[in-house]
Design an enzyme around this catalytic site. Sequence first.
Site, PDB file in Angstrom:
ATOM      1  N   ASN A  10       0.869  -1.174   0.000  1.00 26.00           N
ATOM      2  CA  ASN A  10       0.000   0.000   0.000  1.00 26.00           C
ATOM      3  C   ASN A  10       0.907   1.225   0.000  1.00 26.00           C
ATOM      4  O   ASN A  10       1.533   1.549   0.999  1.00 26.00           O
ATOM      5  CB  ASN A  10      -0.904  -0.017   1.247  1.00 26.00           C
ATOM      6  CG  ASN A  10      -1.753   1.242   1.367  1.00 26.00           C
ATOM      7  OD1 ASN A  10      -1.877   2.019   0.429  1.00 26.00           O
ATOM      8  ND2 ASN A  10      -2.333   1.450   2.531  1.00 26.00           N
ATOM      9  N   LYS A  12       0.172   4.304  -0.240  1.00 30.81           N
ATOM     10  CA  LYS A  12      -0.410   5.486   0.406  1.00 30.81           C
ATOM     11  C   LYS A  12      -0.162   6.730  -0.477  1.00 30.81           C
ATOM     12  O   LYS A  12      -0.161   6.606  -1.692  1.00 30.81           O
ATOM     13  CB  LYS A  12       0.126   5.648   1.824  1.00 30.81           C
ATOM     14  CG  LYS A  12      -0.065   4.359   2.631  1.00 30.81           C
ATOM     15  CD  LYS A  12       0.086   4.540   4.106  1.00 30.81           C
ATOM     16  CE  LYS A  12      -0.128   3.216   4.816  1.00 30.81           C
ATOM     17  NZ  LYS A  12      -0.091   3.330   6.268  1.00 30.81           N
ATOM     18  N   HIS A  95      -9.549   1.296   4.530  1.00 32.58           N
ATOM     19  CA  HIS A  95      -8.314   1.457   5.305  1.00 32.58           C
ATOM     20  C   HIS A  95      -8.580   2.378   6.482  1.00 32.58           C
ATOM     21  O   HIS A  95      -9.380   3.315   6.385  1.00 32.58           O
ATOM     22  CB  HIS A  95      -7.201   2.025   4.414  1.00 32.58           C
ATOM     23  CG  HIS A  95      -5.852   1.938   5.044  1.00 32.58           C
ATOM     24  ND1 HIS A  95      -5.419   2.841   5.987  1.00 32.58           N
ATOM     25  CD2 HIS A  95      -4.841   1.029   4.899  1.00 32.58           C
ATOM     26  CE1 HIS A  95      -4.198   2.508   6.377  1.00 32.58           C
ATOM     27  NE2 HIS A  95      -3.822   1.412   5.734  1.00 32.58           N
ATOM     28  N   GLU A  97      -7.008   4.741   7.644  1.00 29.97           N
ATOM     29  CA  GLU A  97      -6.780   6.165   7.333  1.00 29.97           C
ATOM     30  C   GLU A  97      -7.982   6.759   6.615  1.00 29.97           C
ATOM     31  O   GLU A  97      -8.347   7.917   6.852  1.00 29.97           O
ATOM     32  CB  GLU A  97      -5.501   6.304   6.499  1.00 29.97           C
ATOM     33  CG  GLU A  97      -4.250   6.061   7.333  1.00 29.97           C
ATOM     34  CD  GLU A  97      -3.042   5.587   6.560  1.00 29.97           C
ATOM     35  OE1 GLU A  97      -2.045   5.226   7.228  1.00 29.97           O
ATOM     36  OE2 GLU A  97      -3.060   5.566   5.307  1.00 29.97           O
ATOM     37  N   GLU A 167      -5.390  -4.897  10.257  1.00 29.61           N
ATOM     38  CA  GLU A 167      -4.354  -3.913  10.574  1.00 29.61           C
ATOM     39  C   GLU A 167      -4.694  -3.220  11.885  1.00 29.61           C
ATOM     40  O   GLU A 167      -5.550  -2.332  11.912  1.00 29.61           O
ATOM     41  CB  GLU A 167      -4.258  -2.854   9.470  1.00 29.61           C
ATOM     42  CG  GLU A 167      -3.781  -3.382   8.139  1.00 29.61           C
ATOM     43  CD  GLU A 167      -3.204  -2.262   7.289  1.00 29.61           C
ATOM     44  OE1 GLU A 167      -2.076  -2.404   6.830  1.00 29.61           O
ATOM     45  OE2 GLU A 167      -3.883  -1.232   7.098  1.00 29.61           O
ATOM     46  N   GLY A 173       2.512   2.319  10.903  1.00 28.16           N
ATOM     47  CA  GLY A 173       3.455   3.433  10.806  1.00 28.16           C
ATOM     48  C   GLY A 173       4.044   3.864  12.130  1.00 28.16           C
ATOM     49  O   GLY A 173       4.669   4.910  12.230  1.00 28.16           O
ATOM     50  N   SER A 213       3.321  -2.269  10.160  1.00 28.44           N
ATOM     51  CA  SER A 213       4.779  -2.308  10.358  1.00 28.44           C
ATOM     52  C   SER A 213       5.382  -3.676  10.031  1.00 28.44           C
ATOM     53  O   SER A 213       6.304  -4.139  10.701  1.00 28.44           O
ATOM     54  CB  SER A 213       5.140  -1.876  11.790  1.00 28.44           C
ATOM     55  OG  SER A 213       4.646  -0.577  12.049  1.00 28.44           O
TER      56      SER A 213
END
Length: 249
Positions: A10, A12, A95, A97, A167, A173, A213
């Site tokens: 991904n 991003k 996701h 985010e 996730e 991150g 991660s």
Amino acid sequence: MARKKIIAGNWKMNMTPSEAVALVETLKPLVATEDADVVFCVPAIDIVPVVEAVKGSNIQVGAENMYFEEKGAYTGEIAPNMLVDAGVKYVILGHSERRGYFGETDADINKKMKKAFEHGLTPIMCCGESLEQREQGVTMDFIRQQVKIGFQGLTADQAKEAVIAYEPIWAIGTGKTATTEQAQEVCGEIRKCIAEIYDEATAEAIRIQYGGSVNAATAPELFAQPDIDGGLVGGAALKPDFGKIVNYK
């Protein structure tokens, strides 16, 4: 039958079109394998040049999001048929985010899941809890809700083709990775949830990734777990190390 691993990057909001092509050229020889499906999920503006750049390789291209309408007055959105026409095979949906920064709801994700299947796109549906939810002991309640609403109205045959990416938000991150045991426990529970909605055969067929991660050091142990069928990889997907993650054995 053993499930084939699926390892997706991904990207991003990284990589200009020219940078994207250069990265593909670097990674192509490093991710060559028959043992796993390899997907690069790239920003919308990179899709066309990346589809061109991966031709002749084992890499498939995914989008990072899409809208649940076919066309219309939705400035800035991308329709599923646009992705298909550009050569996209996968699409990341829900996701954390997108959910966190842009207010996407479980119901929105469900509409997108249905629309993806209508157009022959394979959704990679993300789910995961925050640190607060983990500490409150509601991890599985929360994830079950995300999965159950996300898959509402989808047939067993569709569900078998889908990919779920677990996730934990607290591991994205941050450099923190869920322990192998934590990751396997949740992925196993997600599989049980799919069995409840559909049946054992569907649960056995669906592929569940871990993300958060993931790196070359953690991948072999994570991917060896019975219910972890690969990874959704963030930062490490932009580096040559992604080749080591793909060829994790």
